[in-house]
Write a protein that holds these residues in place. Structure first.
Motif, mmCIF file in Angstrom:
data_model
loop_
_atom_site.group_PDB
_atom_site.id
_atom_site.type_symbol
_atom_site.label_atom_id
_atom_site.label_comp_id
_atom_site.label_asym_id
_atom_site.label_seq_id
_atom_site.Cartn_x
_atom_site.Cartn_y
_atom_site.Cartn_z
ATOM 1 N N GLU A 233 4.556 7.845 1.988
ATOM 2 C CA GLU A 233 5.363 7.782 0.651
ATOM 3 C C GLU A 233 4.744 8.879 -0.294
ATOM 4 O O GLU A 233 5.400 9.307 -1.168
ATOM 5 C CB GLU A 233 5.050 6.515 -0.140
ATOM 6 C CG GLU A 233 5.504 5.140 0.650
ATOM 7 C CD GLU A 233 5.119 4.781 1.720
ATOM 8 O OE1 GLU A 233 5.816 3.764 2.235
ATOM 9 O OE2 GLU A 233 3.703 4.962 2.162
ATOM 10 N N GLN A 234 3.261 9.248 -0.087
ATOM 11 C CA GLN A 234 2.674 10.370 -1.071
ATOM 12 C C GLN A 234 3.417 11.641 -0.534
ATOM 13 O O GLN A 234 3.820 12.612 -1.606
ATOM 14 C CB GLN A 234 1.228 10.411 -0.495
ATOM 15 C CG GLN A 234 0.589 9.062 -1.139
ATOM 16 C CD GLN A 234 -0.783 9.273 -0.841
ATOM 17 O OE1 GLN A 234 -1.363 10.338 -0.824
ATOM 18 N NE2 GLN A 234 -1.355 8.138 -0.491
ATOM 19 N N ARG A 235 3.868 12.000 0.618
ATOM 20 C CA ARG A 235 4.412 13.277 0.903
ATOM 21 C C ARG A 235 5.624 13.365 0.318
ATOM 22 O O ARG A 235 6.329 14.086 -0.078
ATOM 23 C CB ARG A 235 4.392 13.436 2.304
ATOM 24 C CG ARG A 235 3.050 13.729 2.915
ATOM 25 C CD ARG A 235 2.808 14.202 4.478
ATOM 26 N NE ARG A 235 1.816 14.166 5.225
ATOM 27 C CZ ARG A 235 1.455 13.098 5.952
ATOM 28 N NH1 ARG A 235 2.081 11.964 5.961
ATOM 29 N NH2 ARG A 235 0.103 13.315 6.285
ATOM 30 N N VAL A 236 6.558 12.097 0.389
ATOM 31 C CA VAL A 236 7.899 12.147 -0.016
ATOM 32 C C VAL A 236 7.877 12.509 -1.527
ATOM 33 O O VAL A 236 8.701 12.964 -1.983
ATOM 34 C CB VAL A 236 8.716 10.624 0.527
ATOM 35 C CG1 VAL A 236 10.100 10.909 -0.314
ATOM 36 C CG2 VAL A 236 8.839 10.707 1.795
ATOM 37 N N GLY B 83 0.902 -1.249 -0.005
ATOM 38 C CA GLY B 83 0.245 -0.113 0.133
ATOM 39 C C GLY B 83 0.677 1.407 0.003
ATOM 40 O O GLY B 83 1.842 1.446 0.560
ATOM 41 N N LEU B 84 0.289 2.403 -0.637
ATOM 42 C CA LEU B 84 0.903 3.441 -0.633
ATOM 43 C C LEU B 84 0.373 4.655 0.416
ATOM 44 O O LEU B 84 -0.614 5.331 0.231
ATOM 45 C CB LEU B 84 0.967 4.129 -1.919
ATOM 46 C CG LEU B 84 1.725 3.260 -3.248
ATOM 47 C CD1 LEU B 84 1.486 3.942 -4.712
ATOM 48 C CD2 LEU B 84 2.981 3.328 -2.782
ATOM 49 N N ALA C 215 -2.665 7.716 -6.115
ATOM 50 C CA ALA C 215 -2.672 7.754 -4.687
ATOM 51 C C ALA C 215 -2.934 9.051 -4.131
ATOM 52 O O ALA C 215 -3.945 9.477 -3.430
ATOM 53 C CB ALA C 215 -1.776 7.210 -4.148
ATOM 54 N N VAL C 216 -2.170 10.150 -4.911
ATOM 55 C CA VAL C 216 -2.534 11.326 -4.368
ATOM 56 C C VAL C 216 -3.692 12.195 -4.852
ATOM 57 O O VAL C 216 -4.046 12.799 -4.076
ATOM 58 C CB VAL C 216 -1.211 12.403 -4.955
ATOM 59 C CG1 VAL C 216 -1.334 13.825 -4.881
ATOM 60 C CG2 VAL C 216 0.216 11.998 -4.268
ATOM 61 N N ALA C 217 -4.024 11.754 -5.923
ATOM 62 C CA ALA C 217 -5.371 12.444 -6.499
ATOM 63 C C ALA C 217 -6.693 11.555 -5.849
ATOM 64 O O ALA C 217 -7.483 12.086 -5.914
ATOM 65 C CB ALA C 217 -5.372 12.079 -8.034
#
Length: 343
Positions: A40-43, A35-36, A328-330
Motif C-alpha cells: 500500500e505504501q508503494r502504491v 495494517g498498512l 507509515a512511509v516516514a
C-alpha cells in the motif's frame, strides 16, 4: 459503509458505498484494524501505479454474522486472510497456494477499485478465511496475523528447526517480526543492521546484534559471540542485492539464504556461483503465505506464544487514511494501523 481508495500518488478518497450483502455461506465482519503494508505504501507513493486501489490485506475484525455450524460466531475477534486461492490449480493442490495461478484477478469491469478491500468498514468473506484469535485478542493483534503468516512461511522455507541459528538482515518491521517469530519457535537469532537501520544499536529480541553488514564482520561476530562458523539460515528483509550476497556468505555449507525483501527489478545481486556450488548453499524467495502458515500464525497469537504489542505503531481512523499512509512511509519500524469501523 465507507472505504478509503487510493486514486493517484499521495491521493486518498474516503467515500460511502452500499453495505455488502452476506450470502448464506459467507461471514460478515466489521473491520476493526487494518495494517498498512509496504505494498500500500508503494502504491501511495506512486512507485506502483495500480489505481484506483482499495488496499488493506492485514485485517483484524469482529464477526457480525456467520453461517450456522461455522467455526466462528457473532462477536468473535478474527484475523482475516484476503489472499485469493482458487483451490484447484497445480500450486493449490500441491500445498503452495501462495503461488496460486489465479491469485491476481483482473480489475472489476465496472470501474470499481481493485484490491483486497481491508480499508473498508465491512467485509464479506468465506468461513475458511477467518481465524479466531481468542476472547482476549484485539483487532490490532489480529491485523498482524497476516504479516506473521508471511514470516512463518519465510522461516519454513529456510527449513529452520529449534536450536538453529537464523541471521536476519534488517531491523525494520518485518525484520523484527522474523526475530519475534524465531524466538517463539526456539531458534537462536542474530540481526544484521543495514544502512536503513541508522540509529539502531541494539535489538532486544535478537541474541546478537551485528552492526556491520560485511560478510567477514558478520562471521567474526558469530564466532566471537556464539562460537559458530556460520548460520543455518539467513533471511534478507533489508539491504537489497548486497545483503542477499552477504547472506549467501554468512550461512554454513548446506545453509539457506531467503530473499524476503521486495528488491527492485534490475538491482544487481553479486552472487558467487562457485561458492554456491561447492558449499551447496541454497538461495530462494519467500512470498506471502499458505493457509497452514496463516493457521500457524493465528494459533501463536491465540495462545499467547508471541507478543505483537511492541510492533504495533500509531493508529488512525479511516477518515485519516492519507495521514496514516504518510506516517507509515516516514516510520516503517512499527506497523501503522487504520481503524475502519468502530462498531
Amino acid at each position: 459503509m465507507r472505504q478509503a481508495v487510493m486514486t493517484a500518488p499521495y491521493e486518498v478518497v474516503v467515500h460511502s458505498v452500499p453495505d455488502p450483502r452476506r450470502g448464506p455461506d459467507q461471514v460478515l465482519v466489521s473491520v476493526g484494524a487494518c495494517g498498512l503494508c509496504t505494498w500500500e505504501q508503494r502504491v501511495y507513493r506512486g512507485v506502483r501505479s495500480e489505481y484506483p486501489l482499495l488496499g488493506g490485506h492485514e485485517v483484524g475484525a469482529v464477526v457480525l454474522e456467520a453461517p450456522a455450524g461455522s467455526t466462528v460466531a457473532a462477536g468473535d475477534v478474527v484475523a482475516v486472510s484476503l489472499l485469493p486461492r482458487c483451490g484447484h490449480c497445480h500450486y493449490c493442490v500441491s500445498g503452495r497456494s501462495n503461488l496460486c495461478a489465479y491469485n491476481a484477478p483482473a480489475p472489476p469491469p465496472d470501474g470499481r477499485p481493485r484490491g483486497p478491500g481491508g480499508l473498508s468498514e465491512l467485509l464479506v468473506v468465506a468461513p475458511a478465511d477467518v481465524y479466531p484469535i481468542g476472547p482476549e485478542g484485539t483487532c490490532a493483534q489480529a491485523a498482524l496475523v497476516e504479516p506473521l503468516a508471511c514470516v512463518a512461511h519465510s522461516v519454513r522455507r529456510a527449513r529452520c528447526q529449534p536450536g538453529d541459528l537464523l541471521v536476519v538482515f534488517g531491523a525494520g518491521f518485518t525484520g523484527l517480526l522474523h526475530l519475534a517469530y524465531a524466538r517463539a519457535r526456539g531458534l537462536t537469532t542474530a540481526v544484521v543492521l543495514t544502512g536503513r537501520d541508522a540509529g539502531v544499536t541494539q535489538v532486544p529480541d535478537a541474541d546478537l546484534t551485528i552492526a556491520s553488514a560485511e560478510p567477514a564482520a558478520i562471521l567474526q561476530a558469530l564466532r566471537d559471540a556464539l562460537g559458530v562458523p556460520g548460520a543455518d539460515a539467513a533471511v534478507v528483509t533489508r539491504g537489497g542485492g548486497a545483503a542477499v550476497a552477504a547472506a549467501t556468505e554468512t550461512v554454513r555449507p548446506g545453509g539457506f539464504a531467503i530473499v524476503f525483501q521486495s528488491i527492485p527489478d534490475g538491482e544487481p545481486v553479486p552472487l558467487d556461483p562457485a561458492r554456491l556450488r561447492s558449499r551447496e548453499v541454497m538461495v530462494g524467495g519467500a512470498v506471502s503465505h499458505t493457509a497452514p502458515d496463516f493457521e500457524t500464525a493465528a494459533h501463536l497469537v491465540r495462545y499467547g506464544g508471541i507478543d505483537l504489542a511492541p510492533l504495533i505503531g500509531r493508529t488512525f481512523p479511516l477518515a485519516a487514511t492519507r495521514e496514516a499512509l504518510d506516517h507509515a512511509v516516514a516510520r516503517p519500524g512499527r506497523r501503522t494501523l487504520v481503524l475502519p469501523s468502530q462498531r
